[in-house]
Design an enzyme around this catalytic site. Structure first.
Site, short mmCIF file in Angstrom:
data_model
loop_
_atom_site.label_atom_id
_atom_site.label_comp_id
_atom_site.label_asym_id
_atom_site.label_seq_id
_atom_site.Cartn_x
_atom_site.Cartn_y
_atom_site.Cartn_z
N HIS A 202 0.79 -1.24 0.00
CA HIS A 202 0.00 0.00 0.00
C HIS A 202 0.82 1.29 0.00
CE1 HIS A 202 0.68 -0.25 4.40
NE2 HIS A 202 0.56 1.06 4.36
C1 UD1 Z 1 -2.29 5.72 5.52
C2 UD1 Z 1 -1.04 6.28 6.17
C3 UD1 Z 1 0.06 5.25 6.12
C4 UD1 Z 1 -0.39 3.94 6.72
C5 UD1 Z 1 -1.68 3.49 6.07
C6 UD1 Z 1 -2.19 2.27 6.76
C7 UD1 Z 1 -0.77 8.71 5.91
C8 UD1 Z 1 -0.03 9.76 5.19
N1 UD1 Z 1 -0.57 7.46 5.45
O1 UD1 Z 1 -2.00 5.48 4.15
O2 UD1 Z 1 1.17 5.71 6.89
O3 UD1 Z 1 0.62 2.98 6.52
O4 UD1 Z 1 -2.67 4.52 6.17
O5 UD1 Z 1 -3.10 1.55 5.99
O6 UD1 Z 1 -1.49 9.00 6.82
N2 UD1 Z 1 -9.21 4.65 0.81
C9 UD1 Z 1 -10.45 4.07 0.67
N3 UD1 Z 1 -11.12 3.69 1.81
C10 UD1 Z 1 -10.62 3.89 3.04
C11 UD1 Z 1 -9.36 4.48 3.19
C12 UD1 Z 1 -8.66 4.86 2.05
O7 UD1 Z 1 -10.95 3.88 -0.42
O8 UD1 Z 1 -11.29 3.51 4.04
C13 UD1 Z 1 -8.47 5.00 -0.42
C14 UD1 Z 1 -8.75 6.40 -0.92
O9 UD1 Z 1 -8.73 6.37 -2.32
C15 UD1 Z 1 -7.56 7.18 -0.41
C16 UD1 Z 1 -6.44 6.16 -0.46
O10 UD1 Z 1 -7.07 4.93 -0.15
O11 UD1 Z 1 -7.28 8.31 -1.17
C17 UD1 Z 1 -5.32 6.43 0.52
O12 UD1 Z 1 -5.84 6.58 1.85
P1 UD1 Z 1 -5.08 7.49 2.92
O13 UD1 Z 1 -5.73 7.37 4.24
O14 UD1 Z 1 -4.86 8.86 2.39
O15 UD1 Z 1 -3.63 6.87 2.98
P2 UD1 Z 1 -3.16 5.35 3.10
O16 UD1 Z 1 -2.51 4.96 1.82
O17 UD1 Z 1 -4.28 4.51 3.61
N1 UDP Z 2 -4.08 -5.69 8.46
C1 UDP Z 2 -5.35 -6.27 8.49
N2 UDP Z 2 -5.93 -6.62 7.31
C2 UDP Z 2 -5.32 -6.46 6.11
C3 UDP Z 2 -4.02 -5.89 6.09
C4 UDP Z 2 -3.44 -5.50 7.28
O1 UDP Z 2 -5.93 -6.45 9.56
O2 UDP Z 2 -5.91 -6.81 5.08
C5 UDP Z 2 -3.47 -5.30 9.74
C6 UDP Z 2 -2.11 -5.91 9.98
O3 UDP Z 2 -2.25 -7.20 10.55
C7 UDP Z 2 -1.48 -4.90 10.94
C8 UDP Z 2 -2.05 -3.59 10.47
O4 UDP Z 2 -3.23 -3.91 9.71
O5 UDP Z 2 -1.89 -5.13 12.26
C9 UDP Z 2 -1.06 -2.89 9.60
O6 UDP Z 2 -1.67 -1.85 8.93
P1 UDP Z 2 -1.18 -1.29 7.54
O7 UDP Z 2 -0.36 -2.30 6.83
O8 UDP Z 2 -2.38 -0.77 6.86
O9 UDP Z 2 -0.32 -0.02 7.97
P2 UDP Z 2 1.19 0.23 8.45
O10 UDP Z 2 1.48 -0.71 9.57
O11 UDP Z 2 2.07 0.04 7.27
O12 UDP Z 2 1.19 1.65 8.86
#
Ligand code: UD1
Ligand code: UDP
Length: 356
Positions: A202
């Site tokens: 991601h």
């Molecule tokens: C965010 C965090 C990242 C973390 C990740 C965990 C920041 C800058 N980044 O990244 O550090 O590792 O969360 O998963 O805060 N979207 C959906 N549904 C949702 C959420 C997101 O469709 O419920 C889509 C949207 O198109 C959105 C994109 O995902 O624009 C990115 O979501 P966003 O929360 O901005 O950043 P993450 O990539 O999730």
């Molecule tokens: N996770 C989950 N379902 C998924 C992918 C990740 O429950 O499909 C959990 C994972 O086990 C961990 C957390 O989400 O506990 C990590 O989140 P993510 O990878 O989104 O973010 P990061 O740790 O990179 O910030």
């Protein structure tokens, strides 16, 4: 004492669960859900499955550019602070929700507690690196998960009120693994023990390049094993934008899934032959599950997993990811890299000690 906690993304909800449980034995906690993640399988399921208390405030911020998302949160968190007048605020990790909480607290002179302080990738192109550096520098009480994190803070001149308590994600794993094992069975997936690979992708550095994403998927298709891919919505969107959905559909061994719940993820991690990821949390969970981890990033904040040889950084553009997955076989998972599984209780006790 009243603590205002800010959270709103999937990994933060995993961390809130054990900490809230410990904290609420000692203090009043007001929980603010920023709503940065909002799909049921990115947020709601974590509240339900992990028994996270119902948020006192749902800010409903959702997705947006970094500035808009962080700015909207900042304004709304400020309103909550005026309303609640907390004695301290608590933020987790390094997301935009973390930074918004940190800025709101520091502008209004509310003492800030940062859980997962001191992590560094030393890559300022990552939004997370900016978020965590800024948050640490305005924090009053800093809970570091490792000695490396403490050293990182010291190098930046932060030397007071840092406590290495271990990692709250280890607490979560210990609490939930048995529950997960009882709930799921590999037969449901038509899979066998250690005969599949689990992958999550991601990070912007992977998803925002068609070339990189294609290279990763192609490497997966060359494996004999099934590859389970619970897809983050960001990645799903990019795959269709790049026209890669067909590649996925045509690959017999790629099993694309919606994001899975935390318990399901723990289960799938534990029985995998290998884990391929760019997630921070998943790298540590791979270690806790004693499963080889390949990290698709140029660097990691969780350097201890690399140092003990259980995690390896891979560049999918210049290295043979397929071969590395087939051959990487670490064996020594004996070191307790991330504390003793009681980080949350220690955090609660230290908060009470500090604020009295
Ligand atoms: C965010 C965090 C990242 C973390 C990740 C965990 C920041 C800058 N980044 O990244 O550090 O590792 O969360 O998963 O805060 N979207 C959906 N549904 C949702 C959420 C997101 O469709 O419920 C889509 C949207 O198109 C959105 C994109 O995902 O624009 C990115 O979501 P966003 O929360 O901005 O950043 P993450 O990539 O999730
Ligand atoms: N996770 C989950 N379902 C998924 C992918 C990740 O429950 O499909 C959990 C994972 O086990 C961990 C957390 O989400 O506990 C990590 O989140 P993510 O990878 O989104 O973010 P990061 O740790 O990179 O910030």
């Amino acid at each position: 004492m009243k603590i205002l906690t800010i959270a709103g993304t999937r990994p933060q909800l995993v961390k809130v669960a054990p900490v809230s449980r410990a904290l609420r034995k000692h203090v009043t906690e007001v929980l603010v859900n920023t709503g940065q993640h909002y799909d049921y399988n990115m947020a709601g399921v974590f509240f339900e499955e992990l028994n996270i208390p119902k948020p006192d405030y749902d800010l409903g911020i959702g997705s947006g550019t970094h500035g808009k998302q962080t700015g909207d949160m900042l304004a709304k968190i400020e309103e909550v602070i005026f309303q609640e007048k907390p004695d301290a605020m608590l933020v987790y990790g390094d997301t935009n929700s973390t930074l918004a909480g940190a800025l709101a607290a520091s502008k209004l002179h509310i003492p800030l507690i940062h859980i997962e302080a001191g992590l560094r990738s030393y890559n300022r192109k990552m939004p997370e690196e900016i978020n965590r550096v800024l948050t640490d520098h305005v924090s009053t009480l800093l809970f570091a998960p490792t000695e490396t994190a403490v050293t990182n803070l010291n190098k930046e001149g932060i030397v007071q009120n840092i406590i290495n308590v271990g990692d709250v994600m280890y607490d979560a794993v210990l609490y939930n693994t048995t529950i997960a094992e009882k709930k799921y069975d590999l037969k449901q997936y038509g899979l066998r023990e250690k005969e599949y690979v689990l992958a999550t992708i991601h990070r912007a550095e992977n998803t925002d390049s068609k070339e990189t994403l294609t290279a990763i998927l192609k490497a997966f298709t060359k494996l004999d094993e099934t590859v389970l891919l619970p897809l983050h919505p960001r990645t799903k969107n990019k795959l269709s934008e790049y026209g890669l959905t067909e590649l996925l559909n045509n690959a017999n061994n790629l099993q694309v899934m919606e994001p899975v719940s935390y318990l399901e993820m723990l289960f799938l991690e534990k029985h995998a032959k290998a884990i391929v990821t760019d997630s921070g949390g998943v790298q540590k969970e791979a270690y806790f599950s004693k499963v080889p981890c390949l990290t698709l990033r140029p660097e990691t904040e969780w350097v201890e997993t690399i140092e003990v040889g259980c995690n390896r950084l891979v560049n999918p553009l210049t290295e043979d990811l397929t071969k590395i997955i087939q051959e990487f076989n670490p064996t020594d998972y004996s070191k307790q890299l991330y504390g003793d599984g009681h980080a949350s209780e220690k955090i609660a006790q230290e908060i009470v000690k500090y604020f009295g």
